[in-house]
Design a protein around this motif. Structure first.
Motif, PDB file in Angstrom:
ATOM      1  N   GLN A 260      -7.283  -2.561  -6.348  1.00  0.00           N
ATOM      2  CA  GLN A 260      -6.727  -1.414  -5.610  1.00  0.00           C
ATOM      3  C   GLN A 260      -5.382  -1.004  -6.200  1.00  0.00           C
TER       4      GLN A 260
ATOM      5  N   GLU B 107     -17.894  -9.835   6.850  1.00  0.00           N
ATOM      6  CA  GLU B 107     -16.465 -10.133   6.933  1.00  0.00           C
ATOM      7  C   GLU B 107     -16.137 -11.577   6.562  1.00  0.00           C
TER       8      GLU B 107
ATOM      9  N   ARG C 154     -14.403 -14.777   0.589  1.00  0.00           N
ATOM     10  CA  ARG C 154     -13.997 -13.387   0.432  1.00  0.00           C
ATOM     11  C   ARG C 154     -12.804 -13.122   1.325  1.00  0.00           C
ATOM     12  N   SER C 155     -12.196 -11.993   1.086  1.00  0.00           N
ATOM     13  CA  SER C 155     -11.057 -11.573   1.897  1.00  0.00           C
ATOM     14  C   SER C 155     -10.082 -12.740   2.072  1.00  0.00           C
TER      15      SER C 155
ATOM     16  N   ASP D 273     -21.771  -6.874   2.616  1.00  0.00           N
ATOM     17  CA  ASP D 273     -20.404  -7.199   2.976  1.00  0.00           C
ATOM     18  C   ASP D 273     -20.381  -7.784   4.378  1.00  0.00           C
TER      19      ASP D 273
ATOM     20  N   LYS E 289      -1.947  -6.347   1.912  1.00  0.00           N
ATOM     21  CA  LYS E 289      -1.465  -5.811   0.629  1.00  0.00           C
ATOM     22  C   LYS E 289      -2.664  -5.496  -0.259  1.00  0.00           C
TER      23      LYS E 289
ATOM     24  N   TYR F 260      -5.439  -5.425  -3.008  1.00  0.00           N
ATOM     25  CA  TYR F 260      -6.057  -6.358  -3.952  1.00  0.00           C
ATOM     26  C   TYR F 260      -5.805  -5.818  -5.364  1.00  0.00           C
TER      27      TYR F 260
ATOM     28  N   THR G 269     -18.743  -6.714  -5.923  1.00  0.00           N
ATOM     29  CA  THR G 269     -18.506  -6.756  -4.494  1.00  0.00           C
ATOM     30  C   THR G 269     -17.660  -7.977  -4.163  1.00  0.00           C
ATOM     31  N   GLY G 270     -16.707  -7.788  -3.293  1.00  0.00           N
ATOM     32  CA  GLY G 270     -15.818  -8.896  -2.956  1.00  0.00           C
ATOM     33  C   GLY G 270     -14.436  -8.688  -3.544  1.00  0.00           C
ATOM     34  N   SER G 271     -14.369  -7.793  -4.544  1.00  0.00           N
ATOM     35  CA  SER G 271     -13.083  -7.554  -5.206  1.00  0.00           C
ATOM     36  C   SER G 271     -12.227  -6.562  -4.430  1.00  0.00           C
ATOM     37  N   GLY G 272     -12.850  -5.865  -3.481  1.00  0.00           N
ATOM     38  CA  GLY G 272     -12.143  -4.798  -2.768  1.00  0.00           C
ATOM     39  C   GLY G 272     -12.358  -3.460  -3.456  1.00  0.00           C
ATOM     40  N   LYS G 273     -13.428  -3.367  -4.252  1.00  0.00           N
ATOM     41  CA  LYS G 273     -13.654  -2.148  -5.040  1.00  0.00           C
ATOM     42  C   LYS G 273     -13.926  -0.928  -4.152  1.00  0.00           C
ATOM     43  N   THR G 274     -14.562  -1.135  -3.001  1.00  0.00           N
ATOM     44  CA  THR G 274     -14.911   0.024  -2.180  1.00  0.00           C
ATOM     45  C   THR G 274     -13.650   0.766  -1.740  1.00  0.00           C
TER      46      THR G 274
ATOM     47  N   TYR H  48      -5.467  -5.027   6.353  1.00  0.00           N
ATOM     48  CA  TYR H  48      -5.329  -5.036   4.899  1.00  0.00           C
ATOM     49  C   TYR H  48      -3.825  -5.122   4.656  1.00  0.00           C
TER      50      TYR H  48
ATOM     51  N   PHE I  53       0.828  -1.211   0.000  1.00  0.00           N
ATOM     52  CA  PHE I  53       0.000   0.000   0.000  1.00  0.00           C
ATOM     53  C   PHE I  53       0.859   1.257   0.000  1.00  0.00           C
TER      54      PHE I  53
HETATM   55  P1  AMP Z   1     -15.632  -4.877  -1.386  1.00  0.00           P
HETATM   56  O1  AMP Z   1     -15.457  -5.552  -2.709  1.00  0.00           O
HETATM   57  O2  AMP Z   1     -15.250  -3.466  -1.416  1.00  0.00           O
HETATM   58  O3  AMP Z   1     -17.040  -5.093  -0.874  1.00  0.00           O
HETATM   59  O4  AMP Z   1     -14.633  -5.560  -0.335  1.00  0.00           O
HETATM   60  C1  AMP Z   1     -14.727  -6.904   0.005  1.00  0.00           C
HETATM   61  C2  AMP Z   1     -14.090  -7.243   1.328  1.00  0.00           C
HETATM   62  O5  AMP Z   1     -12.686  -7.285   1.225  1.00  0.00           O
HETATM   63  C3  AMP Z   1     -14.385  -6.314   2.485  1.00  0.00           C
HETATM   64  O6  AMP Z   1     -14.663  -7.124   3.594  1.00  0.00           O
HETATM   65  C4  AMP Z   1     -13.094  -5.554   2.707  1.00  0.00           C
HETATM   66  O7  AMP Z   1     -12.948  -5.170   4.060  1.00  0.00           O
HETATM   67  C5  AMP Z   1     -12.075  -6.568   2.296  1.00  0.00           C
HETATM   68  N1  AMP Z   1     -10.852  -5.982   1.736  1.00  0.00           N
HETATM   69  C6  AMP Z   1     -10.781  -5.057   0.755  1.00  0.00           C
HETATM   70  N2  AMP Z   1      -9.512  -4.816   0.423  1.00  0.00           N
HETATM   71  C7  AMP Z   1      -8.747  -5.605   1.199  1.00  0.00           C
HETATM   72  C8  AMP Z   1      -7.324  -5.820   1.310  1.00  0.00           C
HETATM   73  N3  AMP Z   1      -6.470  -5.175   0.554  1.00  0.00           N
HETATM   74  N4  AMP Z   1      -6.898  -6.731   2.223  1.00  0.00           N
HETATM   75  C9  AMP Z   1      -7.786  -7.411   2.996  1.00  0.00           C
HETATM   76  N5  AMP Z   1      -9.118  -7.252   2.936  1.00  0.00           N
HETATM   77  C10 AMP Z   1      -9.601  -6.367   2.050  1.00  0.00           C
END
Ligand code: AMP
Length: 380
Positions: A28, A311, A337-338, A309, A23, A25, A47-52, A21, A3
């Motif tokens: 990101q 955890e 996920r995660s 989402d 490293k 995704y 969702t699940g990709s860490g897009k948020t 977090y 990061f």
């Molecule tokens: P999202 O796709 O934004 O809904 O994120 C999916 C899940 O991944 C959420 O639970 C986040 O907290 C988790 N997450 C996102 N980025 C990372 C990361 N780099 N490392 C670990 N967990 C992550």
């Protein structure tokens, strides 16, 4: 890649560590530097990709060197399709706003809840996460002004269009300043998303994450061949015999969701149904109780299959098959996920066999089958 190499505000690096977090995704890694540079972005990811975090982190970084807005003017607007997603995205902004040198206030606004508290709470907000309909209402009551917006995010654009928000979105676009950054995220690039992309984005950086395939590896998928009348007992058998403590069960209709939840409760398994006929409060309470472990089973229609989402969700059960392979992936995407593995179980009746074959073919994967009818279900 870590990061610290992405150009994020230093204060965020500690918060990332606290959130475990480790490293970035892929989405990101690919998105953050170009969003910080001020570029438009098209993110094809679900969702699940860490897009948020891929838009939250650079937006917060950029706002650290921006003039913070006042008097109901906002710096950034995130449009989302549902209230659930609105609160989730707000929560991620909150998580990463703690202790920033320039304090940032984020608020979620969505319909189905009284507007007055949201109007009052708009004071001092820098980032608004809103569903399009409620945003129009807030604009009509002068509770918010869009003329200072630097960044616009459309999250789950495909779902927003599918839910019929096109007119509201067009109305909102007209009120935005011409010079701004646009970030569009969508699980699919359908023709209507493509049209909005053409209209909205200028020379965007395109990031495509094929999360469906990547994440499927993390999910233990299994199918039980079972006759229609044995589905109820088999569901209860699976939950009890495997000591499942947190299970998301999907049905294809509201009626069935209520019915399955009722039967589970009658058999001593705490369950609650959630779907579009339930009030906002009931849906929110159901999800909260499920998330914090007070409710063992949440029975949901496809309404919930995206955007929620949780955890770590170890079990998803498809009590009924979803209509499309895409929905299947969205449903089972709750698990795995995660980078944690989960189980996705699908009950397949003789009538479902053909459809389930198509789903597997589209997903390019073969799900192992067990014979559900040969299990002794007496007492369940
Ligand atoms: P999202 O796709 O934004 O809904 O994120 C999916 C899940 O991944 C959420 O639970 C986040 O907290 C988790 N997450 C996102 N980025 C990372 C990361 N780099 N490392 C670990 N967990 C992550």
């Amino acid at each position: 890649m870590s990061f610290s190499e992405l150009g994020l505000a230093p204060a965020l690096l500690n918060l990332l560590k606290n959130q475990e977090y480790e490293k970035p995704y892929p989405i990101q890694k690919d998105s953050i530097p170009s969003i910080i540079e001020g570029k438009d972005l098209l993110g094809i990811a679900r969702t699940g990709s860490g897009k948020t975090a891929s838009f939250v982190l650079p937006i917060l970084t950029n706002l650290q060197s921006s003039e913070i807005t006042q008097n109901r003017h906002i710096n950034a607007l995130v449009l989302v399709p549902t209230r659930e997603l609105a609160t989730q995205v707000r929560d991620v902004f909150h998580t990463f706003s703690v202790g920033l040198p320039s304090p940032i206030k984020t608020m979620a606004a969505f319909g189905g809840a009284s507007i007055n508290p949201q109007m009052k709470a708009m004071r001092g907000v820098n980032i608004l996460v809103a569903t399009p309909g409620r945003l129009i209402e807030l604009l009509e009551s002068n509770a918010v002004h869009l003329s200072s917006i630097e960044t616009l995010v459309l999250d789950e654009a495909d779902k927003m269009l599918n839910l019929g928000f096109k007119d509201e979105m067009d109305q909102i676009f007209k009120l935005l300043p011409k010079k701004r950054q646009n970030l569009l995220f969508s699980a699919t690039l359908s023709s209507n998303v493509e049209a909005i992309t053409q209209f909205l984005l200028k020379e965007p950086k395109v990031v495509k994450i094929n999360i469906s395939e990547a994440n499927l590896d993390l999910i233990n998928q299994i199918a039980y061949d079972v006759s229609e009348e044995k589905k109820g007992p088999l569901l209860r058998y699976l939950i009890k015999s495997q000591n499942m403590e947190q299970v998301l069960v999907f049905t294809s209709s509201i009626y069935k969701a209520d019915n399955v939840a009722e039967k589970l409760n009658k058999n001593g398994i705490q369950a609650i149904a959630t779907h579009s006929k339930k009030s906002t409060k009931a849906r929110r309470d159901a999800l909260t109780n499920f998330k914090n472990g007070k409710m063992r089973v949440l029975v949901a229609t496809d309404l919930l299959s995206r955007g929620i989402d949780i955890e770590f969700l170890p079990y998803v059960i498809n009590y009924e098959l979803p209509r499309s392979p895409k929905d299947y992936i969205h449903r089972i995407g709750r698990t795995g996920r995660s980078e944690a593995a989960g189980d996705a179980i699908t009950l397949v009746t003789p009538d479902d066999q053909h459809h389930f074959k198509i789903i597997q073919k589209k997903m390019k994967c073969q799900v192992d089958h067990e014979d559900g009818d040969s299990i002794n279900l007496q007492g369940y």
